[in-house]
Design a protein around this motif. Structure first.
Motif, mmCIF file in Angstrom:
data_model
loop_
_atom_site.group_PDB
_atom_site.id
_atom_site.type_symbol
_atom_site.label_atom_id
_atom_site.label_comp_id
_atom_site.label_asym_id
_atom_site.label_seq_id
_atom_site.Cartn_x
_atom_site.Cartn_y
_atom_site.Cartn_z
ATOM 1 N N VAL A 1 -3.963 11.221 -57.904
ATOM 2 C CA VAL A 1 -5.332 10.756 -57.690
ATOM 3 C C VAL A 1 -5.889 10.021 -58.923
ATOM 4 O O VAL A 1 -6.801 9.211 -58.809
ATOM 5 C CB VAL A 1 -6.215 11.958 -57.275
ATOM 6 C CG1 VAL A 1 -6.787 12.666 -58.453
ATOM 7 C CG2 VAL A 1 -7.320 11.496 -56.336
ATOM 8 N N THR A 2 -5.266 10.250 -60.087
ATOM 9 C CA THR A 2 -5.745 9.546 -61.290
ATOM 10 C C THR A 2 -5.665 8.036 -61.126
ATOM 11 O O THR A 2 -6.485 7.306 -61.679
ATOM 12 C CB THR A 2 -4.904 9.931 -62.530
ATOM 13 O OG1 THR A 2 -3.527 9.699 -62.209
ATOM 14 C CG2 THR A 2 -5.109 11.358 -62.918
ATOM 15 N N ILE A 3 -4.668 7.587 -60.365
ATOM 16 C CA ILE A 3 -4.483 6.145 -60.173
ATOM 17 C C ILE A 3 -5.723 5.529 -59.523
ATOM 18 O O ILE A 3 -5.995 4.343 -59.664
ATOM 19 C CB ILE A 3 -3.229 5.902 -59.296
ATOM 20 C CG1 ILE A 3 -1.999 6.465 -59.994
ATOM 21 C CG2 ILE A 3 -3.027 4.429 -58.977
ATOM 22 C CD1 ILE A 3 -1.771 5.894 -61.371
ATOM 23 N N THR B 1 -12.204 3.832 -59.975
ATOM 24 C CA THR B 1 -13.514 4.269 -59.490
ATOM 25 C C THR B 1 -14.531 4.225 -60.623
ATOM 26 O O THR B 1 -15.642 3.715 -60.447
ATOM 27 C CB THR B 1 -13.421 5.708 -58.939
ATOM 28 O OG1 THR B 1 -12.537 5.706 -57.836
ATOM 29 C CG2 THR B 1 -14.777 6.216 -58.501
ATOM 30 N N LEU B 2 -14.133 4.727 -61.786
ATOM 31 C CA LEU B 2 -15.070 4.707 -62.909
ATOM 32 C C LEU B 2 -15.426 3.283 -63.312
ATOM 33 O O LEU B 2 -16.577 2.977 -63.616
ATOM 34 C CB LEU B 2 -14.470 5.457 -64.107
ATOM 35 C CG LEU B 2 -14.289 6.968 -63.885
ATOM 36 C CD1 LEU B 2 -13.660 7.616 -65.107
ATOM 37 C CD2 LEU B 2 -15.624 7.621 -63.553
ATOM 38 N N VAL B 3 -14.437 2.381 -63.290
ATOM 39 C CA VAL B 3 -14.716 0.992 -63.652
ATOM 40 C C VAL B 3 -15.685 0.371 -62.666
ATOM 41 O O VAL B 3 -16.645 -0.312 -63.048
ATOM 42 C CB VAL B 3 -13.414 0.169 -63.690
ATOM 43 C CG1 VAL B 3 -13.733 -1.312 -63.897
ATOM 44 C CG2 VAL B 3 -12.519 0.663 -64.807
ATOM 45 N N MET B 4 -15.468 0.636 -61.385
ATOM 46 C CA MET B 4 -16.327 0.030 -60.372
ATOM 47 C C MET B 4 -17.740 0.603 -60.440
ATOM 48 O O MET B 4 -18.723 -0.143 -60.389
ATOM 49 C CB MET B 4 -15.756 0.257 -58.957
ATOM 50 C CG MET B 4 -14.560 -0.561 -58.584
ATOM 51 S SD MET B 4 -14.727 -2.344 -58.841
ATOM 52 C CE MET B 4 -15.951 -2.795 -57.649
ATOM 53 N N VAL B 5 -17.808 1.924 -60.556
ATOM 54 C CA VAL B 5 -19.128 2.548 -60.609
ATOM 55 C C VAL B 5 -19.871 2.097 -61.872
ATOM 56 O O VAL B 5 -21.082 1.959 -61.872
ATOM 57 C CB VAL B 5 -18.967 4.085 -60.540
ATOM 58 C CG1 VAL B 5 -20.253 4.769 -60.951
ATOM 59 C CG2 VAL B 5 -18.591 4.515 -59.135
ATOM 60 N N SER C 1 -5.194 3.693 -65.633
ATOM 61 C CA SER C 1 -5.459 2.993 -64.375
ATOM 62 C C SER C 1 -6.762 2.208 -64.479
ATOM 63 O O SER C 1 -6.883 1.124 -63.906
ATOM 64 C CB SER C 1 -5.489 3.971 -63.204
ATOM 65 O OG SER C 1 -6.508 4.930 -63.407
ATOM 66 N N ALA C 2 -7.715 2.735 -65.224
ATOM 67 C CA ALA C 2 -8.956 1.979 -65.417
ATOM 68 C C ALA C 2 -8.665 0.690 -66.176
ATOM 69 O O ALA C 2 -9.136 -0.392 -65.799
ATOM 70 C CB ALA C 2 -9.966 2.818 -66.198
ATOM 71 N N ALA C 3 -7.846 0.792 -67.231
ATOM 72 C CA ALA C 3 -7.521 -0.386 -68.032
ATOM 73 C C ALA C 3 -6.765 -1.405 -67.195
ATOM 74 O O ALA C 3 -7.070 -2.607 -67.217
ATOM 75 C CB ALA C 3 -6.687 0.017 -69.240
ATOM 76 N N LEU D 1 -8.687 -3.556 -64.790
ATOM 77 C CA LEU D 1 -9.378 -4.706 -65.388
ATOM 78 C C LEU D 1 -8.429 -5.811 -65.819
ATOM 79 O O LEU D 1 -8.805 -6.974 -65.855
ATOM 80 C CB LEU D 1 -10.175 -4.256 -66.620
ATOM 81 C CG LEU D 1 -11.483 -3.543 -66.356
ATOM 82 C CD1 LEU D 1 -12.008 -2.946 -67.648
ATOM 83 C CD2 LEU D 1 -12.488 -4.501 -65.773
ATOM 84 N N THR D 2 -7.195 -5.435 -66.175
ATOM 85 C CA THR D 2 -6.332 -6.419 -66.821
ATOM 86 C C THR D 2 -5.187 -6.924 -65.947
ATOM 87 O O THR D 2 -4.546 -7.895 -66.325
ATOM 88 C CB THR D 2 -5.726 -5.856 -68.115
ATOM 89 O OG1 THR D 2 -5.106 -4.616 -67.809
ATOM 90 C CG2 THR D 2 -6.790 -5.640 -69.162
ATOM 91 N N LEU D 3 -4.902 -6.262 -64.818
ATOM 92 C CA LEU D 3 -3.822 -6.779 -63.970
ATOM 93 C C LEU D 3 -4.190 -8.201 -63.545
ATOM 94 O O LEU D 3 -5.307 -8.441 -63.091
ATOM 95 C CB LEU D 3 -3.676 -5.920 -62.716
ATOM 96 C CG LEU D 3 -2.903 -4.616 -62.861
ATOM 97 C CD1 LEU D 3 -3.098 -3.747 -61.635
ATOM 98 C CD2 LEU D 3 -1.430 -4.879 -63.097
ATOM 99 N N PRO D 4 -3.260 -9.145 -63.679
ATOM 100 C CA PRO D 4 -3.595 -10.533 -63.329
ATOM 101 C C PRO D 4 -4.118 -10.656 -61.904
ATOM 102 O O PRO D 4 -5.052 -11.398 -61.643
ATOM 103 C CB PRO D 4 -2.259 -11.264 -63.481
ATOM 104 C CG PRO D 4 -1.476 -10.441 -64.417
ATOM 105 C CD PRO D 4 -1.900 -9.021 -64.219
ATOM 106 N N ARG D 5 -3.530 -9.909 -60.990
ATOM 107 C CA ARG D 5 -3.965 -10.076 -59.604
ATOM 108 C C ARG D 5 -5.351 -9.493 -59.391
ATOM 109 O O ARG D 5 -6.144 -10.010 -58.609
ATOM 110 C CB ARG D 5 -2.959 -9.418 -58.652
ATOM 111 C CG ARG D 5 -2.832 -7.914 -58.792
ATOM 112 C CD ARG D 5 -1.957 -7.335 -57.686
ATOM 113 N NE ARG D 5 -2.100 -5.907 -57.572
ATOM 114 C CZ ARG D 5 -1.464 -5.019 -58.302
ATOM 115 N NH1 ARG D 5 -0.632 -5.438 -59.247
ATOM 116 N NH2 ARG D 5 -1.646 -3.732 -58.131
#
Lengths: 94, 886, 123
Positions: free
Chosen positions: B71-73, B78-82, B249-251, B254-258
């Protein structure tokens, strides 16, 4: 005792700023909720079923909280697009 | 039971359906019906490419092995979006203000449009994404083989399957990802298809979950009992790993090219982000709700099965063919949507930061003079897409589709997360410099490769067990999984911890110790204070660029009509007519930003630089950086607006004055010209008639001289006709004979009439009949007169060895234009303003036979008809644009 | 053989007319139609008189006249200027630049001959 109405200027804008403050706090609240299980993890094993329920409940609450705040913000003057504290952004521009 | 052939058929039909959806979405957007594409729900669904096949199939497998850790993935994103108000909102705003095309472009643009950083991030992204694409191919092959085994045949050739899947995905991506070079790099067709796929995978996973909870088990209570009885009943929580995974997963989110592509580049509206900030976490919530139930039921009934495939094998075990089929499509959707967007994002980066700079420097002639840049960009994107998918397939092929691939998801995340310090630092810290970013990126990337990526290949790779145990050359503190002798850390946590710490450390230290170049400081201020001046990305000083050269270049990159519209708009803003505005710093900045939407910031900067030349930053600009306080900014922007207005008024006054002066000069010149034009034929007539009057001439001389008298008399008549025509037109006394007609007919008539013009040279005329079918309601005879004049002019004045004239119909800004472009040397800029004036014959070639009234008449006619005629600069030859009456 | 006259004019029919009139009168006529290379033609032909049009392709007749008068070798050649723009201003410019005579188109054939004879000293 009678309460006298207090004058409060720009009530809407004030409310909106506090809503944005709330939005800013939300991720930290989320992180806190998600990291709570770490407390005492070394000493106690937990049941997957109940720990899972806790996580999903916390997650759901976070989502509901965010949704409600966004809804309130969208209704406030200025919408979601602008931050009154930020110079150069106006309410009508999104 | 589902037959393997049926499965093939269904998946092909599904692919066909996606093609239709993408095609339809593209069309809707192009025809202006794409309003719903801006709906927040579409944006939210497009974010679902975060959930790849790795999460679709792999989450259940992950849960079956490690319980709740999967679930960490989802918790990180979720934290980034919120917390969108902090980072994403800024990213999106910057993305729009600076026309960012990819994450590499973001980093490059932030640190002074540095191509070095662009290349670095691009390489990192390609290396980090290739295994991930391989993983998606593997998941499709595995799911195929599950069905094949059910049919008792087994998948004949997994590699061939993977190959054809890759080919199909490349075709789809090329078709919809590089259809055009959009100014804003958005792909509506692709986004629509991905939104559909997002729904399919969510429905599929929910269906399996509901089936497992209420179909197989007896409801939630029963599931709880199953969990209690399963091998994962105890939650073995490892604190550091738990926290690291959420961070990672938060990082990566934000950084995955897609993810950057769908989050920032495809974003059209900040409202989308607000809605997605809770809706996308909710999507992920639903995606993971049934993961544990499916895992424990799978473990119970298929203890020997591959947990990664429980989502498929559990329904198949219960003979639920339809459900399994749906699940298959869900997994297929997850894999394909990820690969498509990743390929688009990577190809944009490879093309803008690697191919284009090389191409540009190979062409030392300069951007303006070298062919059609658009074609080159599109081609390089298409090649890059094929290349990226080819690499993915190759990786799959070389790794033999082994189980080792399963762990690559996290490794990939950790790789791209190395961009995070430079990104966040660049957004919030003005002191971050290019040197710091390059240093941090390099070190982080190296640590990641050394401690995580290379060891993942096992003994076969460069990291032998010996190196792992004793360190390279026996240097203990360099052991890949125990840096500085700190032992006992989980290898993933170890690698992420050290790579992030060293990366951030080098980034900060490098930034503190180095001096930024002026353009870095400017860009830094632009990024960090994006909300204060969204409209003022910085760039050019006093331009000495030739407006026309810039137009030529812009047309090649943005397309003719878009570029012309941009230039015309700017001209109007400066209070000028026509297509060639002054090259003010402001205009150069706007132009560069528009171009960077097509080819990336660094390339656009380089291209404009090639034409403009000189330094990009002046003392004035640096002063702007120093202005930190809001008051000064506001005050100066007011002043700026005022001085701009003053300048505009002054320019208009000056133009009016020039016009008045030139009008009076014109009147004199007009009389003088009339005199000249009338007296010249008169001279021949008088001289020869005196000669004839004296008599005593040979017969053939008499005939010859009377012929000359006749010719000159005709010339005189024609001149008087033209003069009368013009004065009638100018006085507005003309009656128009309005009738219905068709553009094709009018052009046909004009071309055949012009071909009889005596003194023209043979001219080959190129037309596009398919676009000429336009109904007209106007005075078609007068319109034909204009066309005849333009064609005749081309045949008289086009100085090419093989004169050619292209007549094309263009639609722009709701008006139809007919462009007449020849292949001669064209008309020099200083003459372009006078050609529509009376008697403005540019050369004194009498043989041309005209008095220079033709274009003046054309202009009068077109304005009477409610259309217009202008000179169109930058087309190679002489080019006239006739705007048809409405 | 009569005296030589160089005609600098770009309108073909006018060239034809003047050449005819002059050669019938015994002049030897050379013609040149380009303003830019007119000076070379003058040096090449070294004519006894020059008939010079004002509106020429490449270079105006006034400019040529100015050059002629500035160069000692050609400063004394008599020049008859022709123009189709018969404004007073044009005549003044021609006088100032040192034209020997000035005529407005259309001209009378006889007048051209008379003037040319006058400026070349009888003949």
């Amino acid at each position: 005792m009678t309460r006298r109405p207090t004058t409060f200027l720009a009530r809407d804008t004030y409310r909106r700023r506090r809503l944005i403050d709330g939005l800013r706090v939300l991720p930290f609240l989320g992180a806190l909720l998600f990291l709570v299980p770490l407390l005492g993890a070394e000493t106690t094993g937990r049941a997957t079923a109940y720990a899972g329920m806790y996580l999903f409940a916390a997650w759901f609450l976070l989502i509901v909280g965010a949704a409600l705040m966004i809804r309130a913000l969208a209704r406030a003057p200025g919408g979601v697009g602008a931050d009154p504290l930020e110079p150069g952004s106006r309410g009508d521009e999104v | 039971m589902v037959g393997f052939n049926l499965l093939i058929f269904v998946s092909l039909a599904y692919v066909g359906f996606l093609f239709l959806v993408a095609f339809w979405g593209d069309r809707q957007a192009r025809t202006g019906h794409g309003g719903w594409l801006r709906a927040p729900i579409i944006y939210t669904l497009s974010l679902s490419i975060y959930c790849t096949a790795w999460t679709f199939y792999g989450a259940v497998g992950y849960a079956a092995r490690s319980g709740l850790e999967f679930v960490t993935i989802y918790l990180g994103p979720t934290l980034v979006m919120v917390g969108w108000w902090w980072v994403l909102r800024k990213l999106v705003r910057i993305g729009r203000a600076q026309r960012i095309t990819s994450i590499a472009d973001l980093i490059s643009s932030r640190y002074g449009k540095s191509n070095l950083l662009g290349v670095l991030v691009t390489l990192l992204a390609v290396i980090g994404t290739t295994p991930y694409i391989a993983l998606q191919l593997q998941s499709v092959v595995l799911s195929f083989s599950v069905f094949a085994q059910q049919g008792g045949e087994g998948l004949a050739d997994p590699e061939a399957t993977a190959f054809w899947v890759a080919v199909g995905l490349a075709a789809f991506t090329v078709l919809f990802g590089t259809r055009n070079l959009d100014a804003n790099e958005r792909h509506h067709g692709v986004v629509t298809a991905i939104a559909v796929e997002a729904v399919v995978k969510l429905v599929a996973l929910l269906a399996v979950g509901i089936f497992v909870v209420w179909g197989v088990s007896g409801g939630p209570a029963d599931i709880v009992r199953t969990i209690e009885a399963s091998p994962i009943d105890r939650w073995d929580l490892q604190g550091p790993r738990w926290a690291t995974m959420i961070f990672l997963s938060a990082a990566a989110f934000l950084t995955l090219p897609r993810m950057f592509q769908v989050l920032v580049v495809e974003n059209v509206d900040e409202k989308q982000l607000a809605t997605a900030s809770w809706a996308f976490p909710f999507y992920m919530f639903l995606m993971s709700l049934f993961v544990v139930p499916i895992a424990v039921v799978g473990l119970e009934i298929l203890p020997d099965g591959n947990p990664d495939l429980f989502v498929l094998t559990v329904p198949l075990h219960f003979e639920q063919g339809g459900l399994a089929m749906l699940t298959f499509l869900g997994g297929f959707s997850s894999a394909t949507s990820m690969v498509i967007v990743a390929a688009i994002a990577l190809s944009t980066m490879v093309s803008n930061h690697i191919v284009m700079p090389i191409w540009l420097s190979a062409r030392s002639g300069g951007a303006a003079m070298s062919g059609d840049v658009r074609q080159v960009v599109l081609l390089s994107r298409r090649m890059s897409i094929a290349g990226v998918l080819g690499l993915g397939w190759l990786y799959y092929h070389l790794s033999g589709g082994s189980e080792a691939l399963a762990s690559i998801g996290l490794i990939s995340f950790a790789g791209v997360a190395q961009v995070l310090p430079s990104m966040i630092g660049g957004l919030f810290w003005r002191g971050a410099t290019r040197v710091g970013a390059a240093l941090g990126l390099t070190v982080g990337f190296a640590v990641w490769a050394y401690a995580l990526f290379l060891p993942s290949f096992g003994d076969a790779g460069m990291m032998t067990a010996r190196v792992l145990a004793e360190g390279p050359w026996g240097i203990g503190w360099l052991r890949p999984q125990a840096f500085f002798g700190v032992e006992g850390m989980d290898p993933v946590v170890h690698a992420i911890f050290w790579s992030m710490v060293l990366n951030t450390g080098c980034f900060v230290l490098g930034s503190l110790l180095s001096f930024p170049r002026p353009i870095e400081r400017l860009q830094g201020a632009q990024f960090v204070n994006v909300f204060e001046h969204s409209r003022t990305a910085q760039g050019w000083t006093r331009g000495n660029a030739e407006s026309e050269d810039l137009l030529v270049m812009a047309q090649r990159i943005m397309g003719a009509s878009q570029a012309q519209a941009l230039f015309q708009e700017e001209s109007a803003r400066q209070g000028k007519d026509g297509y060639l505005p002054d090259t003010t710093p402001d205009f150069l900045r706007i132009l560069e930003r528009e171009l960077s939407g097509s080819v990336g910031a660094a390339t656009a900067h380089a291209m404009v630089g090639q034409i403009v030349g000189g330094a990009a930053v002046s003392v004035d600009d640096l002063m702007a950086v120093a202005d930190e306080t809001q008051q000064i900014l506001e005050y100066s922007s007011q002043l700026e607006a005022k001085s701009e207005e003053l300048a505009r008024t002054a320019r208009q006054l000056q133009e009016a004055n020039e016009k008045l002066t030139s009008l009076s000069i014109q009147k004199d010149a007009f009389l003088s010209q009339i005199s000249h034009e009338l007296r010249t034929p008169m001279t021949s007539i008088r001289a020869f008639s005196e000669i004839l009057k004296e008599g005593e001439m040979a017969v053939e001389d008499t005939r010859k001289y009377s012929g000359i008298i006749q010719d000159e008399a005709i010339r005189l008549t024609r001149l008087l006709d033209d003069l009368l025509d013009l004065s009638v037109l100018e006085a507005g006394q003309v009656t128009l004979n309005v009738q219905s007609g068709n553009l094709t007919d009018v052009l046909d008539r004009a071309v055949s009439a012009a071909s009889t013009v005596r003194d023209g040279r043979p001219l080959s005329i190129k037309r596009t009949p398919s676009r000429e079918d336009v109904a007209l309601r106007t005075d078609t005879d007068r319109l034909a007169q204009v066309f005849i004049n333009l064609i005749a002019n081309a045949s008289k004045y086009c100085d090419s060895a093989k004169p050619r004239l292209a007549i094309s119909v263009v639609e722009q800004g709701g008006r139809r234009h007919v462009d007449f472009v020849d292949n001669g040397t064209g008309i020099p800029p200083e003459s372009q303003v006078v050609i529509f004036e009376k008697f403005s014959r540019l050369s004194d070639q009498q043989k041309a036979g005209g008095a220079g009234l033709g274009l003046a008449i054309c202009r009068e006619i077109m304005s009477k008809l409610g259309g217009g005629i202008t000179y169109l600069p930058g087309q190679g030859g002489a080019a006239f644009r006739v705007t048809l009456p409405l | 053989m009569g005296k030589q006259v160089l005609l600098i004019e770009d309108e073909p029919n006018i060239i034809e007319a003047i050449s005819f009139i002059l050669s019938r009168d015994g002049w030897s006529v050379a013609t040149h139609a380009n303003g830019e290379t007119a000076m070379d033609a003058v040096h090449r032909h070294a004519p006894d008189a020059l008939v010079l049009d004002v509106m020429l392709p490449g270079r105006s007749g006034y400019d040529i006249l100015q050059d002629l008068r500035a160069n000692p070798a050609t400063a004394d050649i008599p020049v008859l200027m022709l123009t189709a723009r018969g404004q007073k201003k044009d005549r003044e410019v021609a006088d100032r630049l040192g034209a020997t005579r000035f005529m407005t188109k259309p001209f009378s054939n006889a007048e051209v001959l008379t003037v040319l004879r006058e400026i070349t000293g009888g003949g």
